[in-house]
Write an enzyme that holds these catalytic residues in place. Structure first.
Site, PDB file in Angstrom:
ATOM      1  N   LYS A 502       0.843  -1.196   0.000  1.00  0.00           N
ATOM      2  CA  LYS A 502       0.000   0.000   0.000  1.00  0.00           C
ATOM      3  C   LYS A 502       0.883   1.253   0.000  1.00  0.00           C
ATOM      4  O   LYS A 502       2.071   1.177   0.342  1.00  0.00           O
ATOM      5  CB  LYS A 502      -0.895  -0.014   1.237  1.00  0.00           C
ATOM      6  CG  LYS A 502      -0.091  -0.031   2.518  1.00  0.00           C
ATOM      7  CD  LYS A 502      -0.957  -0.350   3.707  1.00  0.00           C
ATOM      8  CE  LYS A 502      -0.093  -0.384   4.958  1.00  0.00           C
ATOM      9  NZ  LYS A 502      -0.781  -0.946   6.094  1.00  0.00           N
ATOM     10  N   TYR A 728      14.704  31.886   5.291  1.00  0.00           N
ATOM     11  CA  TYR A 728      13.494  32.628   5.674  1.00  0.00           C
ATOM     12  C   TYR A 728      13.498  32.968   7.161  1.00  0.00           C
ATOM     13  O   TYR A 728      13.891  32.134   7.980  1.00  0.00           O
ATOM     14  CB  TYR A 728      12.250  31.766   5.413  1.00  0.00           C
ATOM     15  CG  TYR A 728      11.879  31.648   3.953  1.00  0.00           C
ATOM     16  CD1 TYR A 728      11.539  32.784   3.208  1.00  0.00           C
ATOM     17  CD2 TYR A 728      11.849  30.401   3.343  1.00  0.00           C
ATOM     18  CE1 TYR A 728      11.187  32.664   1.872  1.00  0.00           C
ATOM     19  CE2 TYR A 728      11.491  30.279   2.009  1.00  0.00           C
ATOM     20  CZ  TYR A 728      11.162  31.409   1.273  1.00  0.00           C
ATOM     21  OH  TYR A 728      10.807  31.296  -0.027  1.00  0.00           O
TER      22      TYR A 728
HETATM   23  C1  LIG Z   1      -0.051  -1.699   6.900  1.00  0.00           C
HETATM   24  C2  LIG Z   1      -0.647  -2.897   7.423  1.00  0.00           C
HETATM   25  C3  LIG Z   1       0.151  -3.996   7.785  1.00  0.00           C
HETATM   26  C4  LIG Z   1       1.633  -3.982   7.806  1.00  0.00           C
HETATM   27  O1  LIG Z   1       2.123  -3.393   8.982  1.00  0.00           O
HETATM   28  P1  LIG Z   1       3.690  -3.264   9.258  1.00  0.00           P
HETATM   29  O2  LIG Z   1       3.786  -2.750  10.624  1.00  0.00           O
HETATM   30  O3  LIG Z   1       4.212  -2.324   8.234  1.00  0.00           O
HETATM   31  O4  LIG Z   1       4.219  -4.628   9.085  1.00  0.00           O
HETATM   32  C5  LIG Z   1      -0.499  -5.160   8.155  1.00  0.00           C
HETATM   33  N1  LIG Z   1      -1.832  -5.235   8.175  1.00  0.00           N
HETATM   34  C6  LIG Z   1      -2.628  -4.190   7.862  1.00  0.00           C
HETATM   35  C7  LIG Z   1      -4.097  -4.341   7.922  1.00  0.00           C
HETATM   36  C8  LIG Z   1      -2.068  -2.981   7.479  1.00  0.00           C
HETATM   37  O5  LIG Z   1      -2.849  -1.954   7.168  1.00  0.00           O
END
Ligand SMILES: *Cc1c(COP(=O)(O)O)cnc(C)c1O
Length: 834
Positions: A502, A728
């Site tokens: 993702k 700035y």
């Molecule tokens: C992002 C996510 C993960 C992965 O988590 P990490 O801490 O990056 O391993 C697992 N399950 C769900 C539902 C997520 O949204």
């Protein structure tokens, strides 16, 4: 000539079945890489997690007929195959190659050490290729598997061999020694880092020295005191053991004290270093086109070795001046007209061509795969048979388009014209190709540039690659693969792996990462939104993809592209079911999200009966998996909470599973839980941040490799007077004379503004430089007063191996997830494989 009979004798194996005795030329370990089925022997390796015996059937069907196995197959299934049964396939591979090595009586250079092995090997090749027909390890093939594959390449026509050896735990070098059996040794250096696997640095050195147990001479630098002590001790032992007079001959060099080769001075001028040394009472010198300390050390090793081989000093001098960069890695860059370009234009030989073609084959994102290939120099084969072999590679790897450049490939072009489905064209020189180059001829292709150095393919690279803004995020695909293996090693063989890609794979890319995951046999992908999934499908990713936020407006796309929605409420379930019904589909896969305490998304315990009723005997939907998410798997203080979440998940999923009456995958672990909560592995785990090189546990972190490096460059250097202000709001003032460097990154690139005024630091020339003034939209100023010789164009590391992203996140008061996913899309991603 080798065949099943002779190999079986060498291995003292049992020839379970023999149906023929064809010649065996190739050793095949990776079932995906079969190129010459008829003349290959497949050796299925067995690890804790994978047992390659499962691929025998597939390979048999592809025409492989020789197998060395440790588990007897059902012979009736393979009427035309030869099987040699051994105790352990890895040992058999080692013995086979060790025996192959014994057939040759040429000088063999063995290289080990912490850093520089590959560069020294490749430089020796550049420096000696005019004098010898050389066989060498491809890329950095130096492991328990890489070394046998390298040494297996030795052929009667070779006159010199150069192999590197690397180890990660005690006991390994003994095997590599038998396989390489170096006559000449080089110990490049020893670093403090990466002592994992060893008690201490001495144990690590002693283990590495095993490589030279039977060597005639060892070249090393005395300036590493512990290394020097260990070598002297080793030498006295080896001498006694082997009953040789005085043992191994040591050839030392030093920049500090007396040695066989005494380096007197190193002078750096802009881009070159001049090195002067005293050898056998003579003053010698070379100039190399590098100024960094690593290159100087590597060059001295090569120099000492060349003198040992009696190469005249004038020749050494002249060749050293022309040393070139080594492509340590295959880079995937964005090209013109929607192309991707893999630039591997520093060498061309069959071994590295093969590796590059594998990388090309992994790329699914464009419909056309193109190879631009120069003459292959120094293969030791006749041109006709060489290009026949290259043509058959093109066929095997399903290349669509070949552009051959050079006299030899031009002469042999008919080999390629016979390959079905391959469009080919040929040019005598790179210049001729460039003259006729037309951008429009390249559209939506993955292009591999593979050429020997003299062909200067970097000129073609310039035409095909998109110009990049000088701030880039480099992504090491080999490290991603390494990290996945570290987690896989913790899983039961039956536990599946879902990779979380993702948010643009946590900022690291989309199809580039997904291609790799698909290749490495990950079972599932998960994205946040449907359009991320569609993008992956469009670029050729065929594995199952779960969508965590399936909005009703995206149902169409989900159905059309075979994406699998997460269902977290009854309302969503109804809506989606209707959509499936209208589309006339049945049994569409969905994933049920259970809320076990996080209170974000998901069904609660009270919903289960109604949910079960809706899903049972449901024609339209099939539940692929049920899952929940942990709120604090990384935190020891929340272990009790995690346990409760696990327990509740167990109860809820059990109830639902019972009602459904068919097997459903259950999963709850994220990265941190894999190590910390092994009892929650269940049927699948979801690996996220760990794959990208970050884990909250120190134990796990030590096993991971950093994946991304964010780098930029200095655009201007300023000399300030006492009291001058910067940026700035005039928030920073020089206290006395000061120097600042302006660099090309700002908050619009994802560099947090919170890092203003010394809160954040970047690495310039290996030293930390604090941010001076406030972070602007596109620029940051650094205080570099304490760092000498900074010039425009210098590279600046924002985070990477020596400045971990965790550190940057801590400075900014946030977590690595936010930094990684916040790097904006205008920062170009460059992918590479080591
Ligand atoms: C992002 C996510 C993960 C992965 O988590 P990490 O801490 O990056 O391993 C697992 N399950 C769900 C539902 C997520 O949204």
């Amino acid at each position: 000539m080798y065949n099943a009979e002779s190999i079986s004798k060498v291995l003292k194996g049992e020839l379970l079945q023999q149906t023929g005795n064809p010649e065996i030329e190739h050793v095949l370990l990776d079932s995906r890489k079969v190129i010459y089925p008829a003349t290959s022997v497949f050796i299925p390796l067995v690890s804790q997690r994978r047992n390659a015996h499962q691929y025998i059937k597939e390979l048999y069907e592809k025409g492989v007929s020789n197998f060395i196995v440790s588990e007897a197959p059902e012979l009736a299934q393979y009427p035309a195959a030869n099987f040699i049964l051994v105790k352990d396939t890895m040992s058999a591979l080692h013995s086979l190659v060790a025996w192959h090595r014994q057939q040759f009586h040429i000088p063999v250079i063995g290289i080990t050490g912490s850093n520089g092995k590959t560069i020294v090997k490749e430089w020796l090749y550049q420096l000696l290729e005019k004098d010898y027909n050389i066989v060498r390890s491809p890329k950095s093939y130096n492991s328990q598997i890489g070394v046998p594959l390298s040494v297996w390449q030795m052929k009667p026509e070779h006159q010199l061999a150069i192999f590197e050896a690397g180890i990660s735990q005690p006991g390994e070098m003994e095997h590599l020694e038998k396989i390489i059996r170096p006559t000449i040794g080089i110990f490049t250096n020893i670093g403090e880092a990466h002592n994992e696997g060893f008690l201490n640095i001495r144990q690590k050195i002693n283990e590495k020295l095993v490589l030279f147990s039977k060597s005639e001479i060892l070249i090393y630098c005395k300036d590493y005191p512990v290394l020097n002590e260990c070598v002297l001790q080793f030498n006295s032992l080896v001498g006694k053991k082997e009953n040789q007079e005085g043992g191994l001959q040591l050839c030392t060099w030093s920049r500090k004290t007396e040695a066989d080769f005494r380096v007197m001075s190193v002078e750096k001028t802009g881009t070159h270093s001049r090195i002067e040394a005293l050898h056998k009472n003579e003053t010698l010198s070379i100039t190399i086109p590098f100024v960094d300390e690593g290159s100087i050390e590597n060059a001295i090793h090569c120099w000492v070795l060349m003198l040992h081989l009696k190469i005249p000093q004038e020749v050494i001098q002249q060749r050293m001046d022309q040393l070139g960069n080594i492509a340590m890695r295959l880079e995937l860059k964005q090209g013109i007209n929607n192309c991707s370009v893999i630039n591997d234009s520093y060498n061309s030989d069959l071994g590295s061509l093969n590796i590059a073609l594998d990388f090309l084959q992994q790329q699914q994102q464009h419909p056309t795969r193109t190879v631009i290939l120069s003459d292959i120099l120094q293969s030791g084969k006749s041109d006709a048979s060489l290009y026949e072999e290259v043509a058959s590679l093109m066929r095997q790897k399903k290349i669509d388009k070949l552009i051959g450049i050079g006299k030899n490939i031009f002469r042999e072009k008919k080999c390629f014209q016979q390959v079905e489905g391959l469009k080919s064209s040929f040019f005598l020189t790179t210049e001729e190709f460039i003259q006729q180059f037309n951008q429009q001829d390249f559209q939506h292709e993955t292009i591999l540039l593979k050429g020997a150095r003299v062909f200067e393919f970097e000129r073609i690279g310039k035409l095909l690659e998109q110009k990049v803004h000088q701030t880039i995020l480099e992504i090491n695909l080999s490290s991603v693969a390494h990290n996945i293996r570290q987690y896989q090693a913790l899983l039961k063989p039956t536990t599946k792996l879902m990779a979380m890609v993702k948010a643009f794979s946590y900022g690291s890319g989309s199809f580039e990462i997904a291609n790799l995951l698909q290749f490495h046999g990950v079972d599932y992908l998960a994205v946040a939104y449907a359009d991320e999934g569609v993008e992956l499908r469009r670029t050729g990713i065929t594995m199952p993809i779960m969508v965590m936020n399936p909005e009703p407006s995206s149902f169409d796309a989900i159905l059309q592209w075979n994406l699998e929605p997460e269902i977290y409420s009854l309302h969503l379930l109804q809506q989606f079911e209707e959509e499936v019904q209208i589309a006339g589909k049945t049994g569409f896969p969905v994933h049920i999200k259970l809320d076990t305490g996080m209170h974000r998304l998901g069904f609660e315990k009270k919903d289960i009966p109604e949910l079960a009723a809706m899903l049972t005997d449901n024609n339209y939907l099939t539940v692929k998996s049920m899952f929940s998410h942990l709120a604090g798997s990384e935190d020891p203080e929340l272990d009790e909470l995690t346990r409760q979440q696990g327990k509740l998940f167990y109860e809820m999923s059990y109830e639902l599973q019972k009602a459904l009456g068919y097997a459903v995958i259950r999963h709850i672990s994220n990265s941190a839980a894999i190590l910390r909560h092994p009892d929650l592995q269940l049927d699948m785990v979801r690996l996220g941040i760990g794959m990208y090189g970050v884990d909250s546990s120190e134990e796990m972190q030590a096993q991971l490799k950093p994946v991304s490096t964010l780098k930029t460059t200095v655009s201007q250097v300023k000399h300030l007077n006492d009291g001058d202000f910067v940026g700035y709001g005039a928030k920073w003032r020089a206290k006395g004379p000061a120097i600042t460097a302006t660099v090309r990154i700002g908050y619009a690139d994802g560099y947090p503004r919170r890092l203003s005024n010394g809160v954040g630091k970047m690495l310039v020339r290996g030293q930390l430089a604090p941010v001076a003034g406030v972070v602007a939209m596109d620029m940051v100023m650094l205080d570099v007063t304490h760092i000498p010789d900074i010039t425009e164009g210098d590279e600046v590391i924002v985070f990477g191996e020596s400045l971990p992203v965790q550190q940057l996140a801590a400075w900014a008061g946030t977590i690595p997830y936010e930094i990684l996913t916040g790097i904006s899309q205008r920062v170009k991603r460059v992918y590479f494989q080591e």
